[in-house]
Each structure stands twice: as C-alpha cells, then as structure tokens.
Write an enzyme that holds these catalytic residues in place. Structure first.
Site, PDB file in Angstrom:
ATOM      1  N   TYR A 257      30.557  54.853  42.729  1.00 25.94           N
ATOM      2  CA  TYR A 257      30.489  53.419  42.998  1.00 25.94           C
ATOM      3  C   TYR A 257      31.044  53.139  44.395  1.00 25.94           C
ATOM      4  CZ  TYR A 257      32.648  48.700  42.669  1.00 25.94           C
ATOM      5  OH  TYR A 257      33.090  47.421  42.902  1.00 25.94           O
ATOM      6  N   LYS A 380      31.510  43.664  32.759  1.00 25.52           N
ATOM      7  CA  LYS A 380      30.195  44.243  32.481  1.00 25.52           C
ATOM      8  C   LYS A 380      29.807  44.069  31.014  1.00 25.52           C
ATOM      9  CE  LYS A 380      30.663  45.839  36.661  1.00 25.52           C
ATOM     10  NZ  LYS A 380      29.949  45.290  37.804  1.00 25.52           N
TER      11      LYS A 380
END
Lengths: 538, 469
Positions: A257, A380
């Site tokens: 990420y 998320k």
C-alpha cells in the site's frame, strides 16, 4: 472530495516554492560570488613587487569588513562566528561557503529557514502517481448522469456498495443511540466530557466484538488489548513509534500500500525495506526472501525491528494461509523481531477461503505473543472512513501501555464512539451487513474480472479486498516502469479512469495495476471496460 | 531483549510526575455525592461542566445536526466517506467566524489558513513537528501546563527552556526573563526556534497584557524566531481586562504580511470554550503557507470525525446560540470563580487576581512548613490524602516558587465546590493551631535552608530534564 486511507494532494495547495534545503556549497551564494569577483582581479593587479603581500592583505581586509557587515545583519548564533581573514585561497573557499549560508539567514525570507526539515519534506507536493491520480479524479469525478465524461475513480479502495444498509440503520436508530440516556433524557456529559483518550471501554468492547464477528467468530478479541485511534493511519504510526527508533527498519513484502511510505516513515524516521514477491509465486511471501533482506540489512548496519504484512493483502487481494503465518512467526522469533499484521480488509472477503487472523494462530498455539500486533479499522469493512476509527491490538502489555499514552494525539471523537457502540452492539444487523456486503463485493469482482478477461487482461487470483491486481504487462511498451507509467497516463488522460500503477506500490515487475471496483455501481462496469478497451486498442 | 523503542521505554512522556499521580489516586477513590461522599474531589481537571444544559437544549432543538441531515435531506453518505484532510469547509468557515466573534470581531481569520486536528494536544505537537527539528528548543513562560512536557517534547525530540516568571509582578513575562531564557538555551547548546505562550494562561487564569504581547513581538522579531499563542481559553474570559489576541497586536502594529506575521501561529480548540473536550476538536492557524501545508498533511494522523465536524458546523453557524452560550458561560464562570476565591479568602488563602480560565492560581505559601518544594509536596500530599482534594502543585507546572497550586472550579457542582471549601477550611483551621506553636521555632532554620534547597532543587530539576531527553 474523498480520500482513501492515504492523503492526496489537494488542488488548491500552491506549490511550495523553496522546497530545496539550503545547499552548503552556496548555490545561491550571491555574496560569495561578489567577493571572488573582487578578490581575483585585485590579486592580479597587485602582482609584482610586494604584490603578493598587498594582493593578500587588500582582499583579506575587504573580506573581513564584508563579514563584519554580514554578522551585524545576521541573527546571533554562537557557533557560527565568521572565521578570521586569512591569505590562503583554500580558506577563502571556506569563507565563501559560510558567507552564503549567512546570506540565507540574514535575508530571513527563505522558506526552509522558517520550518523544520521534517515539515519541508512533507510540504512538498507528492510526485507519486498514486496521489496524482487521486487528485485528478477528484477534480473531474465521473457521475453516470451529471458527468458521464468524468474520470472514473478506480484508485481509491473505498467500499460504497453497502452504505445504504448503514444509512438506514442510522436513520432508524440514531436518536436513541447518540445521547439518549437510559431514562430517555438527553445526557450530554457522556459525549462532551473528557473520555479515556485510548477509547471508551464500551467502544472497545463493541469493536472487539465486531472484529470477532467480521473475522468469522473463529477468534475472540480481548477489549483490554485494544487501543483506539482516529483511523488506521495513526494506528500504524503509533505502533512504529513504539517498536522502532529513528533509523531502524521494517521489512515489507511488495507490492504494498503506497500510504505506508508516508504513514510509517514521515515523522518516525523509520525505514521500510521492500521484500520483493513475484507473479511466478502468485506474489506469495517467501521466508527465504525475508531472510535475505534481513541479512542484507544487517550487513548495511541497519537494524530491522519487524515485519509489516497486510493480510488480506493490499494491493493483491490474497490472504495468507496458516502455514505462512506459522513460518512468519518462526522467522520473527528466530530473529527476535516484531510482526505487524495490518488486517483492515479482514471482513471484505468474497471467495470461498476463510480469513485467518494472526490472533487466531496465537490463540491456538503456544507462541511468543509479545511480538505480534494487529492493525484494524472501520474504514473498509464498515465503509466509514469519515468517522476515523482505527485499532491497535497487541498482546504486549508494554506496547499497549505506551500506545495508550500516545493515543492522546489521535483520539476518536466521543459522539462518534456513542453511535458506533450502538451500531456494533446490534449484532444481528452487523451479521446481515457482513453477509450482504460480501455478496455485493463478490458480484462486482466477478463482473469486473470477467470484463477485464474479455480484453485479455488477467487478474491474480484473489479472495479479499476491494480491488483486483490486474496484469497489463502485455500492453506496455517498453516492458519497464517507464512503459507502465505511460500506460497509466494514457488510461488517465484518454481512458479517463484512474488506476494505481504497480510501481507506486513498489512492485518489482512492471505492468501490474490495482483496480478498485467497489466505488462503482454494477452499471458502471461495462463503461469501465469499454474505456480500457479504447486505450488498449490505440 | 530490548523489544521496544526508546520513546516507549523511557518516561519522557512525563507521565510519572505528581500531576498525574494525583489523578491515579482520584480514580481509585473518586468522590460521589451519594456513593462515596468522603472520596477525593477532583480539582485538578480543567473541564467546564457549567453549561451542559445550554448544549443539551440546542441538540434537542436541532436533531438534524446530529442526524446527518442538511435541510431535511440525509447527507449520511457524504459524511461517511469524507476524510479530506482539508476539513469540512462549512465547519472551518463556522469555526473561524466563531474565533473572530470571541475576539470581538477585531480580527478576522481565513479558513484556508486553518488546519483541523484531533484536539489541541495534537495541534501543539503537530506545530512542534513543523517548526522545530529534534534537539531544538522552544521557550515557555513558567508556570505552564504540565501536559506540554509530554505534548511538545515526547515524539518530536524538541526541548523546552523555561522563561522564569515570578510572583513579584504577578508572573508577567519580562524582557530580562526572555533574554535569560534565551541565554540559558545557548548555554545548553540548544537552538531556539520560538516562544510558546498560553493566552489566557494555564495555570494562572490571567489574560496576557498588551505590554507583554508587544514585548514578545519585539523579541521574536529581534531573534528571528516563531511565536505560538495557545489561545484555547480565549472564550472563557469573564472579567476585565478583556482578551487581546496576538493577532490583534500584530494588526495594530501594521505587521500584516510581514515576515514576523508569518512566524506567529495560533492554537485553538473547542474543549474549553465550548466545553466539548470529548469531541476532540483542535486547530492550528498560521499565516505561513509552508506551515499550513505541512500541518495539513500531518493532520492525517489526527483527523476529526466527519460526523463531529458536521454537527459542530451547524452549531457554530447558529450565531444566536454561540453568542448566548459564550456570554452565559462567562457569567457562570465568573460566579464560580468568585465563589472559590471568597471561600478561600475566608480561610486566609489568597489567589492570583485572574479574569479567565477554569481555575485559580492559589497562594498557599504561608501553609508550607518551609519555603521549599519538598514542603510543597508535603502539603500537596496532605491535601490529597487527608483533605481529599486533588489539586495541581506548582512544581508540576515548573513554577519557580514553591507554595502555589492550581485549583479548578468548573468541573463540579456548586454543592461539591462548597464541600471542597469546607474541607479546606477545616484543614487550615486545624493546622494553623498546631503550626502557630511550631512556626517560631522553624523560621530561623528555614532562612538558612532556603537558598540551599533552592540550589538543590534546581540541580535535581535539571537532572530530571536530562533523563527525559
């Protein structure tokens, strides 16, 4: 104007004009240049009888007076006394260097002098395509009706598929949940007053319960081992502060990420050492590679404090199986380092595979728990990035004690905790939400992967996350990072879709792209595919 | 096996000072009107509970604000996904207008120069990260908020050098004190990056005078350094002289858009003025584009919940409400303040004349067995364990004179405050009788010990600082 877990460059932000730190060689040393231009011809002029002496004394004296003048303009600094005048040219060079430096501070109007070195590097606009793409897409966002020619955002891992469920719950239950006391009367002291800075106990209990539910109830989380922070971003930075000193390093399997480069390094001074994974192994993590990276680091004199894994992986979308987790633990124990397991996508699974948390492994085995720490958050799995709720979960009481104190710099807002306590405690609703969201993610994944396949683009087999890892290496020319970025650029400018190129994620093989599909509606998928096709065919 | 970082293992967080130990004791034996009437009364927490009713009635009348609705329409989706580190524009607009209102609209603020953070704690730390490198220093006038030792130094590696203020002039900042502090820093080879003041002052409860502010502007101009003005108590000024913001002083001197203007930064929060510490809302205001830019990005580590931002944007836009709240709140603070100082006066205890804040700076020097910090600790412990009140000793605020204590008055009911006053009176009355007998005997000894203990204390203070580095 939305973000993923990582921040992006706003449009309004002006470019910081003087982002370069002052170079000691005096690149902007106007004073030095002027001095030299005076001295050299002077020395030439007084060449000859007594010329050597005159030729040194005159410029030396001039220089002395020049320094005196500068000293008066400059703010007092005890260590930077101007060196006394001399006749050797080597020392003149030194003088010129310090003169230019003093010029900078006496001008007083240069950016770098005002702010810290850290702020300087942070204020610079970010050059990564990850951030640039996010910015462009937000300037001209696609809307099926209002802006059908806008840029489709596939670079932000946000789940918008099931917000409707949460919205309905909130609208039906809000009044009761936020400040309603047991007797139905408003009681603001429960949200207005100072709360424990690492989260209210009720919130920790609710979040621990949610984590367990979302991970399939195969593992239970102890609320007293939680520290809550305003998002997973501060959670990971806080952990870094607890586990590593400046200059220490973490091993991070690639691709990873892009936000980690900021979150973990910016203010902590910690380094990230990439450990490359390859498509030939389906980007699986190998302990051999970790071992190699660890040894190389040691040779460089760099101290490795731990491994950072994301499981489910961002950007790949695969999950680590039990064997890999066991071998990671063995490796960590052998090298005496930590493991940070970022499990923020744990609930966003869609395959047949079951997610296995590090916590589950530790529960069942007699492992050295003190070295394992888990990062989680509600951005998320619960689609609530705006609410800023992140979690540090650790088995190490010293880490927890330190993290608790550090949580004061990133606490979760009390009214938000109240609402979430209510929502997360409604376990029936949560169960329904988890199941529904999984179905919807799967549907989108299947449709999207199929659409890409039609174009000859394969994705890595994945079973979690809000994205797929697409192989467009056959479409790039040349087969390297430059070619990849050219394709990314084409996709953005011509195709009008923003995806994340693998190089932004430190992938060692060019041509891979992360495509997030959970910000779209089903109807949008054919549009995306058509646009990619347009670019592919050019 | 050293598994944790140095920052996590050493006590540079300053959490082991008495300031925090008192809190721990309180947690173990907290006063409750009904359930534990002999417990410890918390007078060490600067929290404002006097005006909850006003907030509650506003919330009851404005359900949409908390209900994610704007003009009757649900904006839940928008808020659920909003994590832009530039902050909700509507909230920033309302916040800068509120800040302006508190300053009598003499100063106006640009919302693009405001950075939101999770509380003033985060704002102060972020500013340190932006303005100073590790090993550099900021000058702070003493006494100062004990939390600064942790918030400004811990992760940033920045040092604090005290500007010694004394009771001889009401603890005001003087030119010589500023210069001395600067010299001290130089002696310690610390590069001074700026001065940080709290205006109104915590723990003094006084507004910084115009003279002091002008002095500070002169000082930072001469030295080419920054000035941070922590103005989180600006809305709690309940008496004259009124609040003068550093921005006002700069404006009066025509310093707009000068280099100095860019080196002055304000820290704000809604924890004190609006009584909402649980909301975690803080802000940095700066005229320096680079600082705003860096701080904005750093705010990623402490964003304010979008739900909270929206709720507050509606509340602060309700100008009728904010005007009424601020003035009513100030009235109540004034009344409480009066209650505390007159109650203490009845017991023969004086307070520093103050006009702001949620606390008084109380002079208990005459109750010390000797003019030493050991005696102050002794007295503090007696007050904690025997009188059962948790108050903050001056030494935890780095006060140079022993015997001063910060006592909060806004975080309890009137009855509780009365009870606290009764307890103090009983304690002082009983100890004065015993002390009178011993005092003549002690005073000779004290004179000799005074200068020696002062020296010893200064030594140990420096050692403490060294270990915290």
């Amino acid at each position: 104007m939305n973000h993923s877990r990582s921040r992006r460059n706003p449009t309004r932000e002006p470019d910081f004009p003087t982002a370069k730190p002052p170079s000691p060689g005096g690149s902007s040393g106007g004073g030095a240049g002027a001095a030299m231009r005076l001295i050299v011809p002077l020395q030439g002029v007084v060449q000859g009888r007594g010329g050597l002496i005159l030729g040194s004394v005159i410029p030396g004296a001039l220089y002395y007076f020049f320094q005196l003048y500068l000293k008066r303009c400059r703010s007092a600094k005890p260590n930077s006394n101007p060196p006394s005048p001399s006749s050797s040219s080597a020392q003149l060079a030194d003088l010129s260097r310090s003169s230019s430096r003093s010029n900078l501070s006496s001008r007083g109007s240069v950016g770098p002098v005002r702010v810290s070195a850290r702020a300087n590097s942070i204020a610079k606009p970010n050059a990564s395509p990850y951030y640039i793409g996010l910015e462009r897409a937000s300037e001209d966002p696609y809307d099926r009706f209002d802006n059908p020619d806008g840029i489709m955002q596939l670079g932000l891992s946000e789940n918008r598929l099931s917000l409707d469920l949460i919205e309905t719950w909130i609208l039906e239950n809000l009044e009761r949940s936020m400040i309603g006391g047991a007797d139905g009367n408003l009681n603001i002291s429960g949200i207005a007053t100072y709360q424990p800075l690492d989260g209210m106990m009720e919130m920790k209990i609710a979040v621990a319960g949610f984590m367990s539910q979302v991970m399939g109830t195969t593992v239970s989380f102890d609320p007293s081992r939680l520290v809550l922070t305003s998002g997973a971003t501060p959670a990971i930075e806080t952990l870094c502060f607890c586990l590593a000193d400046q200059g220490n390093a973490f091993l991070v399997p690639t691709p990873y990420y892009p936000g980690f480069d900021r979150d973990m390094k910016w203010r902590t001074g910690v380094e990230l050492i990439p450990v490359h994974c390859r498509s030939s192994d389906n980007f699986a993590l190998s302990v051999t590679a970790l071992d190699q990276a660890f040894n190389q680091a040691r040779k460089r004199g760099q101290r490795v404090r731990g491994i950072l894994i994301s499981n489910p992986s961002n950007p790949i979308g695969n999950m680590l199986n039990k064997e890999t987790l066991y071998s990671l633990l063995d490796f960590a124990r052998e090298k005496n380092i930590h493991i940070i397991s970022d499990e923020i996508f744990a609930g966003s699974t869609y395959g047949s595979e079951e997610f296995v948390s590090m916590a589950e492994i530790l529960e069942s085995e007699d492992f050295d728990k003190d070295r394992v720490h888990i990062i989680y958050g509600l951005s998320k799995d619960l689609s609530l990035p705006g609410f800023r709720v992140g979690v540090i979960y650790s088995f190490n009481t010293s880490v927890l004690a330190a993290a608790k104190k550090l949580a004061r710099f990133s606490s979760v807002s009390a009214p938000t905790q109240r609402i979430l306590i209510s929502m997360l405690s409604d376990t029936r609703f949560i169960q329904r939400y988890i199941e529904t969201t999984r179905e919807r993610i799967q549907k989108m994944y299947v449709a999207f992967a199929a659409g890409l396949k039609q174009l000859g683009i394969e994705c890595t087999k994945s079973s979690a996350g809000l994205y797929c890892w697409a192989d467009m290496s056959g479409l790039i020319r040349p087969y390297n990072e430059k070619g990849e970025l050219e394709l990314w650029d084409k996709l953005l400018k011509i195709g009008k879709i923003n995806v994340t190129p693998g190089s932004a994620c430190h992938c060692i093989e060019p041509g891979w792209f992360r495509c997030c599909f959970t910000m779209l509606a089903e109807e949008d998928i054919p549009v995306v595919i058509k646009r990619i096709q347009r670019v592919v065919e050019t | 096996m050293k598994m944790l970082s140095r920052k996590a293992t050493f006590n540079s967080h300053g959490q082991d000072s008495e300031y925090f130990l008192g809190w721990e004791e309180y947690e173990k034996n907290a006063y409750h009107e009904v359930e534990n009437p002999s417990g410890i009364i918390q007078m060490g927490l600067a929290e404002n509970q006097l005006s909850f009713d006003l907030l509650e009635s506003w919330l009851a009348q404005n359900p949409d604000a908390a209900g994610f609705k704007r003009d009757g329409e649900s904006i839940f989706r928008e808020l659920a996904l909003f994590q832009d580190y530039h902050g909700l524009p509507a909230f920033k607009k309302a916040l800068v207008e509120f800040m302006s209102e508190i300053r009598g609209n003499k100063v106006s603020f640009d919302q693009n120069k405001l950075v939101l953070t999770a509380g003033a704690t985060s704002a102060n730390e972020t500013l340190m990260f932006c303005l100073a490198n590790p090993g550099e220093a900021f000058l702070l006038p003493t006494p100062y908020y004990p939390g600064f030792d942790r918030d400004l130094k811990w992760r940033t590696g920045v040092e604090i050098v005290p500007i010694q203020c004394s009771s001889s002039n009401g603890f005001q900042i003087t030119e010589s004190a500023l210069e001395e502090a600067y010299q001290q820093a130089q002696k310690r080879s610390l590069k001074v990056k700026g001065v940080l003041i709290t205006n109104p002052s915590n723990p003094l409860g006084t507004t910084t005078s115009r003279d002091e502010l002008n002095l500070l502007v002169n000082f930072i101009t001469a030295k080419g350094i920054h000035l941070i003005s922590d103005e989180i108590y600006s809305g709690t000024v309940f008496d004259s002289p009124g609040f003068v913001s550093i921005m006002e002083v700069l404006m009066d001197r025509n310093y707009m858009n000068t280099e100095v203007w860019k080196r002055v930064h304000i820290v704000y929060s809604l924890s004190k003025d609006l009584g909402l510490p649980g909301f975690r809302v803080g802000a940095i205001y700066s005229n320096d584009v680079a600082v705003v830019s860096a701080a904005t990005k750093m705010s990623s580590f402490g964003l304010v919940s979008s739900q909270t931002q929206y709720l507050l944007s509606v509340m602060l836009s309700d100008k009728k409400f904010t005007k009424n709240y601020v003035s009513e709140n100030q009235k109540r603070l004034k009344q409480r303040h009066q209650m505390l100082i007159s109650g203490l006066q009845n017991t023969g205890i004086d307070c520093l004349k103050s006009n702001a804040g949620l606390f008084c700076w109380v002079d208990m020097r005459h109750l010390l067995s000797s003019n030493t910090f050991e005696a102050e600790m002794e007295l503090w412990k007696k007050i904690l364990y025997d009188v059962r009140l948790n108050i903050s000793p001056g030494s935890s605020c780095h006060c140079t004179e022993p015997g001063w204590f910060r006592v909060c008055f806004a975080n309890m009911s009137e009855d509780t405050l009365n009870l606290a006053l009764q307890r103090i009176k009983a304690f002082v009355d009983s100890s004065t009788t015993t002390n009178n007998n011993q005092s003549r005997h002690q005073s000779n000894k004290n004179q000799r010990r005074k200068s020696f203990t002062k020296w010893v204390f200064r030594l140990s203070f420096r050692d403490r600082e060294a270990s915290e580095r």
